[in-house]
Design an enzyme around this catalytic site. Structure first.
Site, PDB file in Angstrom:
ATOM      1  N   LYS A  48      39.866  37.154  34.882  1.00  0.00           N
ATOM      2  CA  LYS A  48      38.994  37.210  36.737  1.00  0.00           C
ATOM      3  C   LYS A  48      39.583  39.096  36.901  1.00  0.00           C
ATOM      4  O   LYS A  48      40.432  39.789  35.801  1.00  0.00           O
ATOM      5  CB  LYS A  48      40.414  36.610  37.465  1.00  0.00           C
ATOM      6  CG  LYS A  48      39.982  35.830  38.612  1.00  0.00           C
ATOM      7  CD  LYS A  48      39.083  35.160  39.218  1.00  0.00           C
ATOM      8  CE  LYS A  48      38.594  34.318  40.271  1.00  0.00           C
ATOM      9  NZ  LYS A  48      38.129  33.318  40.085  1.00  0.00           N
TER      10      LYS A  48
ATOM     11  N   ASP B 134      32.926  35.848  43.328  1.00  0.00           N
ATOM     12  CA  ASP B 134      33.719  34.604  43.839  1.00  0.00           C
ATOM     13  C   ASP B 134      33.965  35.136  44.753  1.00  0.00           C
ATOM     14  O   ASP B 134      32.954  35.709  45.873  1.00  0.00           O
ATOM     15  CB  ASP B 134      35.277  35.525  42.944  1.00  0.00           C
ATOM     16  CG  ASP B 134      36.323  33.926  43.293  1.00  0.00           C
ATOM     17  OD1 ASP B 134      36.549  33.610  42.955  1.00  0.00           O
ATOM     18  OD2 ASP B 134      37.519  34.913  44.706  1.00  0.00           O
TER      19      ASP B 134
ATOM     20  N   LYS C  82      41.829  26.008  34.159  1.00  0.00           N
ATOM     21  CA  LYS C  82      40.597  25.360  34.780  1.00  0.00           C
ATOM     22  C   LYS C  82      39.538  24.956  33.795  1.00  0.00           C
ATOM     23  O   LYS C  82      38.871  24.239  33.188  1.00  0.00           O
ATOM     24  CB  LYS C  82      40.247  25.943  35.442  1.00  0.00           C
ATOM     25  CG  LYS C  82      39.021  24.987  36.553  1.00  0.00           C
ATOM     26  CD  LYS C  82      38.281  26.848  37.313  1.00  0.00           C
ATOM     27  CE  LYS C  82      39.760  27.214  38.331  1.00  0.00           C
ATOM     28  NZ  LYS C  82      38.666  27.998  39.636  1.00  0.00           N
TER      29      LYS C  82
END
Ligand code: NDP
Length: 449
Positions: free
Chosen positions: A129, A169, A117
């Site tokens: 992440k 997130d 991405k």
């Protein structure tokens, strides 16, 4: 369904073997490898130097204990994760998720997706992440703060504006980023604004970052529709979730003339045929931190709240799954196709199961995978880093214009790549290949590291 090229099969088999019990990570790797057969047919050199094997292996994985004290004075323990997946293009970049379902396999799937991405955005950011199995639901503000401080007390040593730059997130929004940044600043004695993104405006945040993921997904869908000479005007839309991505996707859909008739949370969904009242959703979710069922209670009348069944049973032209992974199944996609869906844009990461994706594509539905459609969030995070580096602050209009341009470019790059590799209109293939090639070229140039 596309098959894996036989040259890539052993690579997938090895990923499955070495990462046992991590089904989401397997799913994400399989999907990308399925797209790469056409790439290695054209560029067999990508099979050299274990390049693809290296792309599937995180550069570093950090797992740590997070002790904290709740309001009753009890010591609680959670587990923290940061997977620094790939830094060929820039510092690791990707959000932090606080949700009880979090485990290392989920963070690895998200970090793997993030790598491609981020490459697709064209910006100098690698992929990473993180998160924790901490459940923020029902926790007081003071508990959230103590948890964030304990999380950062371990994580700070692995971060830095040139090293690793987390963001929000699921379960991590502006409030949490504030506490995380405060603790980082205290521990390091540095005002290093570029170490986190999604910050508040008064301490180095970017305008339009809060809106960026949802807005960006809608820009992407608008551009896909344009390839069929359509626009969003007058179309019915359903958006799952009612968090950061969902709220701003709904806002932009309405601005473009669409009518959002349903949204949800993890307990159920509401259907409002007059069009979802976004001010009320924001009040419930952003201010009260309440449940979406309160929407139906507040509205009464014909508004329905349904807590069993699927939001995807609500007929619509545009579907934006914006809650979590694998929330839209084969059954759901069949229902959406039957009801005449025209376009699906993944606001969340991997919300559609592989079967659902196949059904959309076979039915000729425009389908935008998350790694392309929701890239506006991280792209605007990169714009936040640019503003921090130059100690500047742009206007909302300037920032949103950059976001719109980036989403247009991502769409066009995915479409052109799909065409170049003989699969016009296949945005999954286009996104996977375009992202992969950029990462692979950088890795080749940097040698075996
Ligand atoms: P939020 O925490 O703000 O909102 C998440 C929403 O999804 C909530 O409505 C939540 O309901 C619902 N949800 C979460 N988990 C589940 C579940 N297991 N089942 C059903 N519903 C669930 O998160 P975001 O909006 O930030 O993130 C949503 C998705 O978008 C995630 O996949 C994330 O990875 C992705 N994403 C986010 C970006 C960002 O900038 N924030 C950028 C790119 C992708 P409830 O409140 O009941 O838990």
């Amino acid at each position: 369904m596309s098959q894996i090229d036989e040259k890539l099969e052993p690579i997938l088999a090895e990923v499955l073997r070495r990462n046992a019990g991590e089904p989401e990570f397997h799913q994400a790797v399989r999907e990308v490898l399925e797209s790469l057969g056409r790439v290695i047919a054209k560029h067999p050199d990508y099979l050299n130097n274990a390049l693809i094997e290296r792309i599937c292996e995180p550069e570093r994985q950090i797992i740590f204990r997070i002790p904290w004290v709740d309001d009753a004075g009890q010591v609680q323990i959670n587990r923290g994760f940061r997977v620094q997946f790939n830094s060929a293009l820039g510092p690791y970049k990707g959000g932090v998720r606080f949700h009880p379902s979090v485990n290392v396999g989920i963070i690895k799937f998200l970090g793997f997706e993030q790598t491609f991405k981020n490459a697709l955005t064209g910006m100098p950011i690698g992929g990473g992440k993180g998160g924790s199995d901490f459940n923020p639901r029902g926790r007081s503000d003071a508990e959230i703060m103590r948890f964030c401080q304990s999380f950062m007390t371990e994580l700070y040593r692995h971060l830095g504006e040139y090293t690793d730059v987390p963001a929000g997130d699921i379960g991590v929004g502006g409030r949490e980023i504030g506490y995380l940044f405060g603790q980082y600043k205290r521990l390091t004695n540095r005002y290093e604004a570029g170490v986190l993104t999604g910050k508040g405006l008064v301490y180095g945040g970017s305008r339009a970052r809060t809106e960026a993921t949802g807005y960006g997904a809608v820009y992407f869908v608008e551009r896909m529709l344009a390839t069929r000479d359509r626009d969003l005007g007058g179309l019915r839309a359903v958006v799952s979730g009612s968090g950061n991505v969902a709220i701003y996707a709904m806002e932009k859909l309405a601005e473009f003339g669409g009518k959002v008739v349903a949204c949800s949370d993890s307990n159920g969904y509401v259907v409002d045929e007059d069009g979802i009242d976004l001010d009320l959703v924001k009040e419930i979710k952003e201010v009260r931190r309440g449940r979406i069922s309160e929407y139906a209670k507040a509205k009464g009348g014909t508004v329905k709240y349904i807590d069993d069944g699927s939001i995807w049973d609500v007929p619509c032209h545009i579907a934006l799954p914006s809650a979590t992974q694998n929330e839209l199944t084969g059954r759901d996609s069949r229902e959406l196709v039957k009801n005449g869906v025209l376009a699906v844009g993944e606001g969340a990461n991997m919300p559609s199961t592989p079967e659902a994706v196949r059904i959309f594509q076979e039915a000729g539905v425009l389908f935008a995978p998350g790694k392309a459609a929701n890239a506006g969030g991280v792209a605007t995070s990169a714009l936040e880093m640019q503003q921090n580096a130059s100690r500047d602050s742009w206007t909302f209009e300037q920032t949103e214009a950059r976001l719109a341009g980036i989403m247009r470019d991502i769409h066009d790059r995915c479409a052109a790549t799909a065409e170049e590799y003989g699969a016009p209109g296949d945005y999954v293939l286009g996104a996977n290949i375009a992202g992969f090639v950029r990462v692979a070229e950088a890795m080749e140039a940097l040698g075996v590291i």
